[in-house]
Design an enzyme around this catalytic site. Structure first.
Site, PDB file in Angstrom:
ATOM      1  N   GLU A  33       0.768  -1.119  -0.001  1.00  0.00           N
ATOM      2  CA  GLU A  33      -0.015  -0.069  -0.047  1.00  0.00           C
ATOM      3  C   GLU A  33       0.895   1.235   0.173  1.00  0.00           C
ATOM      4  OE1 GLU A  33      -2.302   1.611  -0.912  1.00  0.00           O
ATOM      5  OE2 GLU A  33      -3.824   1.969   0.853  1.00  0.00           O
ATOM      6  N   ASP A  34       0.352   2.225  -0.548  1.00  0.00           N
ATOM      7  CA  ASP A  34       1.232   3.495  -0.541  1.00  0.00           C
ATOM      8  C   ASP A  34       1.408   4.121   0.703  1.00  0.00           C
ATOM      9  OD1 ASP A  34      -1.393   4.348  -0.743  1.00  0.00           O
ATOM     10  OD2 ASP A  34      -1.573   5.488  -2.117  1.00  0.00           O
ATOM     11  N   PHE A  55       0.092  16.471   3.122  1.00  0.00           N
ATOM     12  CA  PHE A  55      -0.505  15.790   2.127  1.00  0.00           C
ATOM     13  C   PHE A  55       0.529  15.653   1.163  1.00  0.00           C
ATOM     14  CE2 PHE A  55      -3.043  14.381  -1.321  1.00  0.00           C
ATOM     15  CZ  PHE A  55      -3.978  13.597  -0.875  1.00  0.00           C
ATOM     16  N   ASP A  77      -2.880   6.019   6.644  1.00  0.00           N
ATOM     17  CA  ASP A  77      -3.286   7.163   7.086  1.00  0.00           C
ATOM     18  C   ASP A  77      -3.868   7.035   8.417  1.00  0.00           C
ATOM     19  OD1 ASP A  77      -3.622  10.091   7.152  1.00  0.00           O
ATOM     20  OD2 ASP A  77      -5.200  10.232   6.005  1.00  0.00           O
ATOM     21  N   ARG A  89       0.809  11.688  -9.860  1.00  0.00           N
ATOM     22  CA  ARG A  89       1.159  10.339  -9.732  1.00  0.00           C
ATOM     23  C   ARG A  89       2.483  10.093 -10.314  1.00  0.00           C
ATOM     24  NH1 ARG A  89      -3.219   7.287  -7.485  1.00  0.00           N
ATOM     25  NH2 ARG A  89      -5.076   7.711  -8.034  1.00  0.00           N
TER      26      ARG A  89
HETATM   27  P1  IMP Z   1      -6.737   5.422   5.363  1.00  0.00           P
HETATM   28  O1  IMP Z   1      -7.647   4.492   5.155  1.00  0.00           O
HETATM   29  O2  IMP Z   1      -7.218   6.694   6.112  1.00  0.00           O
HETATM   30  O3  IMP Z   1      -5.571   4.991   5.880  1.00  0.00           O
HETATM   31  O4  IMP Z   1      -6.246   6.006   3.810  1.00  0.00           O
HETATM   32  C1  IMP Z   1      -5.232   5.509   3.165  1.00  0.00           C
HETATM   33  C2  IMP Z   1      -5.490   6.064   1.780  1.00  0.00           C
HETATM   34  O5  IMP Z   1      -5.574   7.347   1.527  1.00  0.00           O
HETATM   35  C3  IMP Z   1      -4.334   5.537   0.941  1.00  0.00           C
HETATM   36  O6  IMP Z   1      -4.404   4.547  -0.046  1.00  0.00           O
HETATM   37  C4  IMP Z   1      -4.257   6.864   0.076  1.00  0.00           C
HETATM   38  O7  IMP Z   1      -4.962   6.631  -1.421  1.00  0.00           O
HETATM   39  C5  IMP Z   1      -5.013   8.159   0.758  1.00  0.00           C
HETATM   40  N1  IMP Z   1      -4.065   8.830   1.274  1.00  0.00           N
HETATM   41  C6  IMP Z   1      -3.771   9.148   2.700  1.00  0.00           C
HETATM   42  N2  IMP Z   1      -2.992  10.183   2.868  1.00  0.00           N
HETATM   43  C7  IMP Z   1      -2.615  10.787   1.533  1.00  0.00           C
HETATM   44  C8  IMP Z   1      -1.726  11.754   1.328  1.00  0.00           C
HETATM   45  O8  IMP Z   1      -0.919  12.271   1.975  1.00  0.00           O
HETATM   46  N3  IMP Z   1      -1.552  11.661  -0.211  1.00  0.00           N
HETATM   47  C9  IMP Z   1      -2.217  10.928  -0.938  1.00  0.00           C
HETATM   48  N4  IMP Z   1      -2.931  10.097  -0.542  1.00  0.00           N
HETATM   49  C10 IMP Z   1      -3.308   9.711   0.605  1.00  0.00           C
HETATM   50 MG    MG Z   2      -4.550   4.487  -1.788  1.00  0.00          MG
END
Ligand code: IMP
Ligand code: MG
Length: 183
Positions: A97-98, A150, A101, A163
């Site tokens: 996963e990238d 971000f 968060d 991207r």
């Molecule tokens: P989570 O479910 O809140 O952990 O969100 C994870 C997803 O939010 C990741 O797969 C990203 O696609 C997106 N995301 C969260 N923070 C960032 C950021 O700083 N830049 C770009 N995408 C983000």
């Molecule tokens: Mg994502």
């Protein structure tokens, strides 16, 4: 382009080095075993493409599309919008996963894969924002901890932009306004 970014946070060379390092740990841990590498689209497409080419294992690659983000806020309810067709029953899985968060996406995906019968599910993330975590999820390997900025580049987007950048950049307020989606 310059006014779109506050700063370069992680360079392509740092990313490359960390990926090699992680790959060698995975190669050691799974030596002689078969794994399924699952990339979460779209954000992890570059990460998984780079790391699998450093893996010296029997592996197959699958993708899941999970959506939860609009603009720079998480909707909190991740949805699987594209599923895996192959059976993952009894398989050892590594999710790539990238960024972690709130942790909601990874938690939802891990629970889902376990429910589908995977024998083991581990998580590897390129980035993590530990201060933003809302749900508890075990991340086996994370390459970089970052602040709550971000970020874009190396697969990560802001409303589908940026991207293609080689480095990971912090987005400027100007770009956040300019590329905001109308509600
Ligand atoms: P989570 O479910 O809140 O952990 O969100 C994870 C997803 O939010 C990741 O797969 C990203 O696609 C997106 N995301 C969260 N923070 C960032 C950021 O700083 N830049 C770009 N995408 C983000
Ligand atoms: Mg994502």
């Amino acid at each position: 382009m310059e006014k779109y970014f506050k700063k370069k946070l992680i360079s392509k060379d740092e990313i490359k080095k960390s990926i090699k390092n992680l790959a060698s740990k995975i190669n050691k841990k799974y030596k002689g075993e078969e794994i399924v590498a699952i990339g979460l689209l779209k954000g992890a497409f570059i990460f998984i493409a780079d790391i699998i080419r450093e893996l010296d294992l029997d592996l197959s690659v699958e993708f899941l599309v999970v959506k939860s983000y609009e603009n720079s806020k998480s909707s909190g309810k991740p949805k699987i919008v594209l599923d895996i067709k192959e059976s993952i029953f009894n398989k050892k899985i590594i999710i790539f996963e990238d960024i972690a968060d709130t942790g909601r996406t990874l938690k939802a995906v891990k629970d889902y894969l376990e429910y589908k019968g995977a024998s083991d599910v581990k998580i590897a993330t390129l980035l993590s924002k530990p201060s933003e975590r809302e749900v508890d999820v075990d991340i086996e390997w994370n390459l970089f901890n970052i602040e709550n900025d971000f970020v874009v580049g190396y697969g990560l987007d802001y409303n589908e932009n940026f991207r293609n950048l080689k480095d990971i950049m912090v987005l400027s307020e100007y770009a956040i306004r300019k590329f905001k989606k109308p509600l």
